[in-house]
Design a protein around this motif. Sequence first.
Motif, PDB file in Angstrom:
ATOM      1  N   HIS A  75       0.836  -1.204   0.000  1.00  0.00           N
ATOM      2  CA  HIS A  75       0.000   0.000   0.000  1.00  0.00           C
ATOM      3  C   HIS A  75       0.871   1.254   0.000  1.00  0.00           C
ATOM      4  N   VAL A  98      -0.201  10.620 -15.171  1.00  0.00           N
ATOM      5  CA  VAL A  98      -1.018   9.423 -15.256  1.00  0.00           C
ATOM      6  C   VAL A  98      -0.881   8.612 -13.980  1.00  0.00           C
ATOM      7  N   GLY A  99      -2.003   8.287 -13.352  1.00  0.00           N
ATOM      8  CA  GLY A  99      -1.974   7.480 -12.139  1.00  0.00           C
ATOM      9  C   GLY A  99      -1.621   6.047 -12.449  1.00  0.00           C
ATOM     10  N   VAL A 115      -2.500   2.462 -12.629  1.00  0.00           N
ATOM     11  CA  VAL A 115      -3.796   1.824 -12.773  1.00  0.00           C
ATOM     12  C   VAL A 115      -3.628   0.326 -12.592  1.00  0.00           C
ATOM     13  N   ARG A 116      -4.280  -0.205 -11.553  1.00  0.00           N
ATOM     14  CA  ARG A 116      -4.257  -1.640 -11.305  1.00  0.00           C
ATOM     15  C   ARG A 116      -5.652  -2.155 -11.512  1.00  0.00           C
ATOM     16  N   THR A 117      -5.839  -2.954 -12.478  1.00  0.00           N
ATOM     17  CA  THR A 117      -7.200  -3.357 -12.765  1.00  0.00           C
ATOM     18  C   THR A 117      -7.235  -4.641 -13.559  1.00  0.00           C
ATOM     19  N   THR A 118      -8.347  -5.337 -13.394  1.00  0.00           N
ATOM     20  CA  THR A 118      -8.576  -6.527 -14.201  1.00  0.00           C
ATOM     21  C   THR A 118      -9.579  -6.217 -15.302  1.00  0.00           C
ATOM     22  N   ALA A 119     -10.066  -4.974 -15.322  1.00  0.00           N
ATOM     23  CA  ALA A 119     -11.083  -4.601 -16.305  1.00  0.00           C
ATOM     24  C   ALA A 119     -10.447  -4.423 -17.676  1.00  0.00           C
ATOM     25  N   PRO A 120     -11.238  -4.628 -18.753  1.00  0.00           N
ATOM     26  CA  PRO A 120     -10.693  -4.421 -20.098  1.00  0.00           C
ATOM     27  C   PRO A 120     -10.340  -2.945 -20.312  1.00  0.00           C
ATOM     28  N   THR A 121      -9.359  -2.715 -21.180  1.00  0.00           N
ATOM     29  CA  THR A 121      -8.887  -1.353 -21.425  1.00  0.00           C
ATOM     30  C   THR A 121     -10.018  -0.414 -21.820  1.00  0.00           C
ATOM     31  N   VAL A 139     -13.184  -0.447 -20.975  1.00  0.00           N
ATOM     32  CA  VAL A 139     -13.972  -0.071 -19.799  1.00  0.00           C
ATOM     33  C   VAL A 139     -13.214   0.949 -18.968  1.00  0.00           C
ATOM     34  N   VAL A 140     -11.910   0.693 -18.797  1.00  0.00           N
ATOM     35  CA  VAL A 140     -11.084   1.606 -18.014  1.00  0.00           C
ATOM     36  C   VAL A 140     -11.100   2.988 -18.647  1.00  0.00           C
ATOM     37  N   LEU A 141     -10.904   3.016 -19.971  1.00  0.00           N
ATOM     38  CA  LEU A 141     -10.838   4.305 -20.659  1.00  0.00           C
ATOM     39  C   LEU A 141     -12.149   5.073 -20.529  1.00  0.00           C
ATOM     40  N   GLN A 193     -14.289   4.868 -18.139  1.00  0.00           N
ATOM     41  CA  GLN A 193     -14.411   5.381 -16.773  1.00  0.00           C
ATOM     42  C   GLN A 193     -13.445   6.543 -16.548  1.00  0.00           C
ATOM     43  N   LEU A 194     -12.242   6.435 -17.138  1.00  0.00           N
ATOM     44  CA  LEU A 194     -11.284   7.538 -17.010  1.00  0.00           C
ATOM     45  C   LEU A 194     -11.853   8.793 -17.655  1.00  0.00           C
ATOM     46  N   VAL A 197     -15.711   7.380  -9.639  1.00  0.00           N
ATOM     47  CA  VAL A 197     -16.001   6.341 -10.619  1.00  0.00           C
ATOM     48  C   VAL A 197     -15.782   4.953 -10.017  1.00  0.00           C
ATOM     49  N   GLU A 216     -16.148  -3.712 -11.576  1.00  0.00           N
ATOM     50  CA  GLU A 216     -14.922  -3.607 -12.366  1.00  0.00           C
ATOM     51  C   GLU A 216     -13.868  -2.960 -11.483  1.00  0.00           C
ATOM     52  N   ASN A 217     -12.777  -3.637 -11.302  1.00  0.00           N
ATOM     53  CA  ASN A 217     -11.763  -3.176 -10.363  1.00  0.00           C
ATOM     54  C   ASN A 217     -10.893  -2.099 -11.003  1.00  0.00           C
ATOM     55  N   VAL A 260      -8.951   1.441 -10.678  1.00  0.00           N
ATOM     56  CA  VAL A 260      -8.421   2.464  -9.790  1.00  0.00           C
ATOM     57  C   VAL A 260      -7.965   3.637 -10.648  1.00  0.00           C
ATOM     58  N   GLY A 275      -6.199   7.173 -11.075  1.00  0.00           N
ATOM     59  CA  GLY A 275      -5.259   8.075 -10.434  1.00  0.00           C
ATOM     60  C   GLY A 275      -5.758   9.503 -10.475  1.00  0.00           C
TER      61      GLY A 275
END
Lengths: 224, 224
Positions: free
Chosen positions: A177, A200-201, A203-209, A211-213, A215-216, B189, B196-197, B199, B201
Amino acid sequence: MRSALALAALELFAEQGFEATTVDQIADAAGVGRRTFFRYFRSKEDVVFPGHDERLAEVVERLAGADPAADPLLVLGSTAEVVLEMYLAEPEVSLKRFELTREVPALRDKEIASIDRYQRVFARYLRQRFAGEPGGDLRAAVAAAAVVAAHNHVLRQWLKSGGALDAKRSLREAVEHVADALADRRSAVERNGEGENVVVGVVRTTAPTGVVLKQLEDALRELR
Amino acid sequence: MRSALALAALELFAEQGFEATTVDQIADAAGVGRRTFFRYFRSKEDVVFPGHDERLAEVVERLAGADPAADPLLVLGSTAEVVLEMYLAEPEVSLKRFELTREVPALRDKEIASIDRYQRVFARYLRQRFAGEPGGDLRAAVAAAAVVAAHNHVLRQWLKSGGALDAKRSLREAVEHVADALADRRSAVERNGEGENVVVGVVRTTAPTGVVLKQLEDALRELR
């Protein structure tokens, strides 16, 4: 024998006070002579915090030999585990010591001073690793303090649990942590960026790129 | 008078050692009587770290009265400024004390113990602010240690600069760095995310959203 002497001493300290307890009484209680006591400990105080000098030397050595490519905070984390193991190896002694340091301010102060020595060694290591970076010394001081705080937090939780907690695992999670939070968060993108001030933070995720984008994008618009 | 006594004492400690110096000698050197000494200080040790008890009480009070909506780390930062001001108010005494604590381990240990008292008060405040959050106690311990480390770093830089550094400004900047790094980085978000995990930044940028998203996309693909 070492452990038996330490326990006898800690019981006497708790019963009749640290100052009032003599080395002879400790040796008596453990059924040995004064000489035997001094074979294991240099002083009464040494019984309360045994092994710290040796462990500190071990810590210094580990850090000197650490892989220069490894994440510096994770190096500190695994080194902090070495310190933690010292407590875990003798749960009964550690628990008694814990009670004692809460009751005797002088011993508490001594313990704090010994923790500070680890923290200074950790900070020195990070200063070397961060040398030349802007604000490197500050980051080193803050990160060393953070790792030591994580170690102490886990140790306290373990002591409060009566030794039941999986302390090594908790420490690893805690240090992760801390390392995550204090990581140099500038990504390759920013460092190579062309004047666009993008941070850019991690990003630790199991989500597809995708979905991440999405949400970003939502998050960014929300922030503006 | 308080300052004159403190300076006389610190000079004597440096010359002939802390243990060897008596209260009478300190009073003599400042041209006053023993009684006057005890009007200002409770003991020889109190001369080395004067005002800590009062300042700690002030810190406790400030934190109790802090705006519950304010960023908890910035609250600690402005509170750490109060502690810093204690050193800045008497530069000559602070500098002499700095030399002394580097030379006399017993005094160094005392100083570390007094710093630890601030850190515990800071951690207690953060535990209340983070109460109910997962890992809140760990975050509190780590963040309190980080703010105290930032304070000590700035204080040391100021002492090394011979009092020339703009310490209050440096402290504010240092605490902002720490607060940024240790901020709760989960965005709205993620907290509302549907399993969807993700994170996200903290993104600080002047670039247009489109540019940021493109770079984020590149960064994400690079990380995978």
